[in-house]
Design a protein around this motif. Sequence first.
Motif, PDB file in Angstrom:
ATOM      1  N   SER A   1      -1.134 -15.931 -16.169  1.00  0.00           N
ATOM      2  CA  SER A   1       0.058 -14.778 -15.873  1.00  0.00           C
ATOM      3  C   SER A   1      -0.226 -14.647 -14.529  1.00  0.00           C
ATOM      4  N   GLY A   2       0.994 -14.004 -13.729  1.00  0.00           N
ATOM      5  CA  GLY A   2       0.707 -13.372 -12.413  1.00  0.00           C
ATOM      6  C   GLY A   2       1.007 -12.020 -12.700  1.00  0.00           C
ATOM      7  N   THR A   3       0.053 -10.995 -11.945  1.00  0.00           N
ATOM      8  CA  THR A   3       0.066  -9.546 -11.820  1.00  0.00           C
ATOM      9  C   THR A   3       0.062  -9.115 -10.732  1.00  0.00           C
ATOM     10  N   LEU A   4       0.883  -8.059 -10.626  1.00  0.00           N
ATOM     11  CA  LEU A   4       0.662  -7.248  -9.167  1.00  0.00           C
ATOM     12  C   LEU A   4       0.689  -5.735  -9.617  1.00  0.00           C
ATOM     13  N   PHE A   5      -0.351  -5.081  -9.233  1.00  0.00           N
ATOM     14  CA  PHE A   5      -0.578  -3.736  -9.726  1.00  0.00           C
ATOM     15  C   PHE A   5      -1.483  -2.755  -8.450  1.00  0.00           C
ATOM     16  N   ALA A   6      -1.379  -1.616  -8.868  1.00  0.00           N
ATOM     17  CA  ALA A   6      -1.879  -0.571  -7.784  1.00  0.00           C
ATOM     18  C   ALA A   6      -2.087   0.782  -8.528  1.00  0.00           C
ATOM     19  N   HIS A   7      -3.184   1.545  -8.319  1.00  0.00           N
ATOM     20  CA  HIS A   7      -3.278   2.748  -8.831  1.00  0.00           C
ATOM     21  C   HIS A   7      -2.460   3.836  -8.216  1.00  0.00           C
ATOM     22  N   CYS A   8      -2.016   4.639  -8.991  1.00  0.00           N
ATOM     23  CA  CYS A   8      -1.126   6.005  -8.528  1.00  0.00           C
ATOM     24  C   CYS A   8      -1.498   7.030  -9.502  1.00  0.00           C
ATOM     25  N   GLU A   9      -1.463   8.476  -8.604  1.00  0.00           N
ATOM     26  CA  GLU A   9      -1.890   9.455  -9.202  1.00  0.00           C
ATOM     27  C   GLU A   9      -1.005  10.247 -10.234  1.00  0.00           C
ATOM     28  N   ASN A  10       0.335   9.461  -9.987  1.00  0.00           N
ATOM     29  CA  ASN A  10       1.437  10.040 -10.831  1.00  0.00           C
ATOM     30  C   ASN A  10       2.235   8.907 -11.376  1.00  0.00           C
ATOM     31  N   PRO A  11       2.799   9.065 -12.402  1.00  0.00           N
ATOM     32  CA  PRO A  11       3.917   7.864 -12.961  1.00  0.00           C
ATOM     33  C   PRO A  11       4.800   7.314 -11.833  1.00  0.00           C
ATOM     34  N   ALA A  12       4.803   6.124 -11.715  1.00  0.00           N
ATOM     35  CA  ALA A  12       5.665   5.481 -10.928  1.00  0.00           C
ATOM     36  C   ALA A  12       6.873   4.503 -11.635  1.00  0.00           C
ATOM     37  N   ILE A  13       8.065   5.368 -11.460  1.00  0.00           N
ATOM     38  CA  ILE A  13       9.011   4.788 -12.557  1.00  0.00           C
ATOM     39  C   ILE A  13       9.981   3.860 -11.673  1.00  0.00           C
TER      40      ILE A  13
END
Length: 496
Positions: free
Chosen positions: A268-280
């Motif tokens: 699968s391909g995934t794209l992700f990043a850390h965030c201090e708050n929910p990113a909707i």
Amino acid sequence: MSNEQTVFLGIDAGTQSLKLLAYDAVQKQILHVSAAPLELISRDDGSREQLAAWWLDALRQCMGELPAEIKARVRGIGISGQQHGFVPLNKAGEVIAPAKLWCDTSTIAECEEITARFGGSARCIDAVGNPIMPGYTAPKVLWLKKNKPDIYSELAHILLPHDYLNFYLTGKIFTEYGDASGTGYLNILRREYDRDMLAAIDPDRDLLPLLPPLLEANATVALGQKAAGEFGLPPGILVSTGGGDNMMAAFGTGSIAPGVLTLSLGTSGTLFAHCENPAIDPQGDLAAFCSSSGGWLPLLCTMNCTVATELTRKALGKSIPECEALLEESEPGAGGLQSLPFYNGERIPNLPNARASLHGMTDTNMTAGNQYRAAMEGATFTLRRGLDAFARAGQQFKAIRLTGGGAKSPHWRQMVADVFNLPVEVPAQQEGAAFGAAMQALWACTESGDLPALVNEHLAVDASLGCVPVTENVSAYKALYQNFLDLLGKQYPGIQ
């Protein structure tokens, strides 16, 4: 940390294989890597399943290859597992059905049923942070109830793949917020199981007692005596909470602080990043997951990444080095060939019934190089939509950390840089999820308060593998990406 016990094991149970990595935290060196292949059960209805016993057999094989000298120095173990899978256990802790996996698309009707009961997709996003998607755990539970009621009546524990491996190692049932947020029934805003969503899955049964307790990301549980004896490991070893493979890859690539975007080119391909708050993401393309490091990990997942290039490579009868050479004979745009690489249906965009297709074929552009490039471009463009989703959620980045099997391709690394118009960095430790699981175990066992500093101390970037966007390619790919979006919208009206 004693001079003797300085080794941390990272175990990554993926779709195609289980990998074991041993990392010495004092020497800052990977001492050992082993892998065992895994089979996959596929059926025409979209079912994709594995037997949990296969994971244990693979774990035994990898542990058996780990030298005794390294085993004697192990202090901690971290588990990474493919997300969203459903491992059903009875009261005795026995697996009672094959595990339905993340790539299973047989639950479309169940997704619609749960979503309707809950009040629609928009309410799902507003209330728990995510829509109910094929592949998530929630519809798999309803599928079991509808299709195997006798087995469902025995159901006592609902586990994810990494939860099950933790259970085997420790004898304890538990989970953590990162992997649990990919089930569909964890409210990622309140970081707790959502009773209303559980009722939408099964209005007739209270599912909450079947779910594992949620532990904090840096918690540990003692390795069980049975597992220690079976694998020849010393007493006193701690098992960290672990997490989903993407959450562990975040540790392995440095996406445990804001500003780092990780792109994984795997099955699968995934794209992700850390965030201090929910990113909707209001369109729902971006999964608003929790991280396994205490924050959130907004993520986009596609189901057809190296799947597309591998199927094309095999159809061409070429080796990977031969296909890399073929790309030298092709230019951006593949001579007009365009691929919609939806061999397994697709998660994002949400097209579970889609099929792969090749467009723009002529009697002059059907070269092997163009076919292979078109497959690679199609997979990359599908992931590129994730950058748009991150922008909608208010996030921007200065570089991409690339991991996964596709990251070994120089041409694919350059294509990512050009399509995303961002510099590409490649961690020196290629086994991102397994290395990340070892990193999480190190963090949990040492109780370090500064996780980014700890990870940066052990994570190295291979400067020789990095690349920057090529101006003329960026311009070409900007137009080609828009052409891809136009084709996608024509083939599947309503998809932007």
